[in-house]
Design a protein around this motif. Structure first.
Motif, PDB file in Angstrom:
ATOM      1  N   PHE A 122      51.458  47.638-146.875  1.00 33.09           N
ATOM      2  CA  PHE A 122      51.494  48.358-145.606  1.00 33.09           C
ATOM      3  C   PHE A 122      51.699  47.428-144.417  1.00 33.09           C
ATOM      4  N   TYR A 123      51.082  46.243-144.462  1.00 33.94           N
ATOM      5  CA  TYR A 123      51.256  45.298-143.368  1.00 33.94           C
ATOM      6  C   TYR A 123      52.729  44.925-143.195  1.00 33.94           C
ATOM      7  N   THR A 124      53.380  44.555-144.285  1.00 31.52           N
ATOM      8  CA  THR A 124      54.778  44.136-144.218  1.00 31.52           C
ATOM      9  C   THR A 124      55.669  45.273-143.731  1.00 31.52           C
ATOM     10  N   MET A 125      55.401  46.484-144.182  1.00 32.08           N
ATOM     11  CA  MET A 125      56.188  47.642-143.746  1.00 32.08           C
ATOM     12  C   MET A 125      55.958  47.929-142.259  1.00 32.08           C
ATOM     13  N   ALA A 126      54.724  47.836-141.800  1.00 29.31           N
ATOM     14  CA  ALA A 126      54.423  48.090-140.391  1.00 29.31           C
ATOM     15  C   ALA A 126      55.040  47.012-139.507  1.00 29.31           C
ATOM     16  N   LYS A 127      54.952  45.758-139.938  1.00 26.95           N
ATOM     17  CA  LYS A 127      55.547  44.669-139.158  1.00 26.95           C
ATOM     18  C   LYS A 127      57.060  44.852-139.037  1.00 26.95           C
ATOM     19  N   ALA A 128      57.712  45.233-140.121  1.00 25.48           N
ATOM     20  CA  ALA A 128      59.159  45.467-140.082  1.00 25.48           C
ATOM     21  C   ALA A 128      59.494  46.584-139.097  1.00 25.48           C
ATOM     22  N   ALA A 129      58.684  47.639-139.069  1.00 23.77           N
ATOM     23  CA  ALA A 129      58.913  48.739-138.132  1.00 23.77           C
ATOM     24  C   ALA A 129      58.731  48.277-136.690  1.00 23.77           C
ATOM     25  N   VAL A 130      57.699  47.464-136.439  1.00 24.58           N
ATOM     26  CA  VAL A 130      57.473  46.933-135.087  1.00 24.58           C
ATOM     27  C   VAL A 130      58.648  46.065-134.659  1.00 24.58           C
ATOM     28  N   LEU A 131      59.101  45.175-135.539  1.00 27.15           N
ATOM     29  CA  LEU A 131      60.223  44.302-135.193  1.00 27.15           C
ATOM     30  C   LEU A 131      61.496  45.109-134.952  1.00 27.15           C
ATOM     31  N   MET A 150      48.745  42.661-127.328  1.00 26.05           N
ATOM     32  CA  MET A 150      47.891  42.007-126.349  1.00 26.05           C
ATOM     33  C   MET A 150      48.662  40.871-125.689  1.00 26.05           C
ATOM     34  N   GLN A 151      48.459  40.726-124.394  1.00 23.15           N
ATOM     35  CA  GLN A 151      49.080  39.627-123.677  1.00 23.15           C
ATOM     36  C   GLN A 151      48.221  38.381-123.856  1.00 23.15           C
ATOM     37  N   PHE A 152      48.829  37.307-124.359  1.00 20.96           N
ATOM     38  CA  PHE A 152      48.114  36.058-124.612  1.00 20.96           C
ATOM     39  C   PHE A 152      48.278  35.057-123.486  1.00 20.96           C
ATOM     40  N   GLU A 153      49.492  34.885-123.051  1.00 23.54           N
ATOM     41  CA  GLU A 153      49.778  33.955-121.963  1.00 23.54           C
ATOM     42  C   GLU A 153      50.709  34.668-121.011  1.00 23.54           C
ATOM     43  N   ASP A 154      50.965  34.064-119.903  1.00 20.95           N
ATOM     44  CA  ASP A 154      51.849  34.680-118.934  1.00 20.95           C
ATOM     45  C   ASP A 154      53.193  35.036-119.569  1.00 20.95           C
ATOM     46  N   GLY A 155      53.443  36.321-119.723  1.00 17.82           N
ATOM     47  CA  GLY A 155      54.715  36.779-120.240  1.00 17.82           C
ATOM     48  C   GLY A 155      54.843  36.823-121.751  1.00 17.82           C
ATOM     49  N   VAL A 156      53.807  36.482-122.512  1.00 22.43           N
ATOM     50  CA  VAL A 156      53.875  36.536-123.976  1.00 22.43           C
ATOM     51  C   VAL A 156      52.940  37.635-124.466  1.00 22.43           C
ATOM     52  N   VAL A 157      53.509  38.553-125.242  1.00 20.99           N
ATOM     53  CA  VAL A 157      52.752  39.668-125.810  1.00 20.99           C
ATOM     54  C   VAL A 157      52.905  39.617-127.321  1.00 20.99           C
ATOM     55  N   CYS A 158      51.787  39.747-128.040  1.00 23.09           N
ATOM     56  CA  CYS A 158      51.807  39.700-129.505  1.00 23.09           C
ATOM     57  C   CYS A 158      51.262  40.989-130.096  1.00 23.09           C
ATOM     58  N   TRP A 159      51.825  41.342-131.240  1.00 21.73           N
ATOM     59  CA  TRP A 159      51.298  42.435-132.059  1.00 21.73           C
ATOM     60  C   TRP A 159      50.045  41.888-132.726  1.00 21.73           C
ATOM     61  N   VAL A 160      48.903  42.507-132.502  1.00 19.10           N
ATOM     62  CA  VAL A 160      47.645  41.934-132.968  1.00 19.10           C
ATOM     63  C   VAL A 160      47.134  42.524-134.280  1.00 19.10           C
ATOM     64  N   VAL A 161      47.959  43.312-134.931  1.00 21.86           N
ATOM     65  CA  VAL A 161      47.614  43.800-136.273  1.00 21.86           C
ATOM     66  C   VAL A 161      47.798  42.614-137.231  1.00 21.86           C
ATOM     67  N   GLN A 162      46.863  42.465-138.144  1.00 21.08           N
ATOM     68  CA  GLN A 162      46.918  41.335-139.070  1.00 21.08           C
ATOM     69  C   GLN A 162      46.899  41.792-140.520  1.00 21.08           C
ATOM     70  N   ARG A 163      47.379  40.905-141.390  1.00 20.68           N
ATOM     71  CA  ARG A 163      47.352  41.153-142.835  1.00 20.68           C
ATOM     72  C   ARG A 163      45.909  41.010-143.315  1.00 20.68           C
ATOM     73  N   SER A 164      45.460  41.997-144.064  1.00 21.86           N
ATOM     74  CA  SER A 164      44.114  41.955-144.611  1.00 21.86           C
ATOM     75  C   SER A 164      44.044  40.886-145.693  1.00 21.86           C
ATOM     76  N   PRO A 165      42.972  40.101-145.724  1.00 17.25           N
ATOM     77  CA  PRO A 165      42.832  39.117-146.774  1.00 17.25           C
ATOM     78  C   PRO A 165      42.750  39.802-148.146  1.00 17.25           C
ATOM     79  N   SER A 166      43.303  39.167-149.151  1.00 13.07           N
ATOM     80  CA  SER A 166      43.235  39.721-150.501  1.00 13.07           C
ATOM     81  C   SER A 166      41.809  39.681-151.004  1.00 13.07           C
ATOM     82  N   LEU A 167      41.430  40.743-151.674  1.00 15.72           N
ATOM     83  CA  LEU A 167      40.081  40.809-152.262  1.00 15.72           C
ATOM     84  C   LEU A 167      40.222  40.713-153.772  1.00 15.72           C
ATOM     85  N   SER A 168      39.490  39.821-154.377  1.00 17.35           N
ATOM     86  CA  SER A 168      39.535  39.742-155.833  1.00 17.35           C
ATOM     87  C   SER A 168      38.546  40.735-156.413  1.00 17.35           C
ATOM     88  N   THR A 169      38.900  41.307-157.543  1.00 18.04           N
ATOM     89  CA  THR A 169      38.034  42.321-158.148  1.00 18.04           C
ATOM     90  C   THR A 169      37.219  41.745-159.270  1.00 18.04           C
TER      91      THR A 169
END
Length: 94
Positions: free
Chosen positions: A16-25, A75-94
């Motif tokens: 889902f992360y990769t698909m959402a990032k592709a849609a944002v880009l 979120m705006q990080f620096e003057d004029g730079v905005v980042c998508w702040v959604v992150q990839r969830s860490p893998s959980l081992s079962t």
């Protein structure tokens, strides 16, 4: 899946992360990209007047949708730079 409205970041599991990032880009293709900021992988050069160019997200669940406004996903990080702040969830081992 865990939804925590008190967490300041949205974490999405793969694929889902990769698909959402592709849609944002895709939806922000008209904005110039800049170097990533730490774990934030989609950053853009954008003046404050261009903030409306950033898309909102909707998480679709069986029987319900959860709307996330652009202000919760970017979120705006620096003057004029905005980042998508959604992150990839860490893998959980079962």
């Amino acid at each position: 899946m865990l939804l925590d409205s008190g967490t300041t970041l949205t974490l999405l599991a793969e694929p889902f992360y990769t698909m959402a990032k592709a849609a944002v880009l895709n939806q922000t293709a008209n904005l110039p990209r800049v170097a990533d900021r730490g774990r934030f992988e989609a950053c853009f050069q954008a003046s404050s007047g261009v903030r409306s160019a950033f898309p909102a997200m909707v998480l679709h669940f069986d029987g319900a949708d959860m709307a996330l406004p652009a202000t919760s996903c970017f979120m705006q990080f620096e003057d004029g730079v905005v980042c998508w702040v959604v992150q990839r969830s860490p893998s959980l081992s079962t």
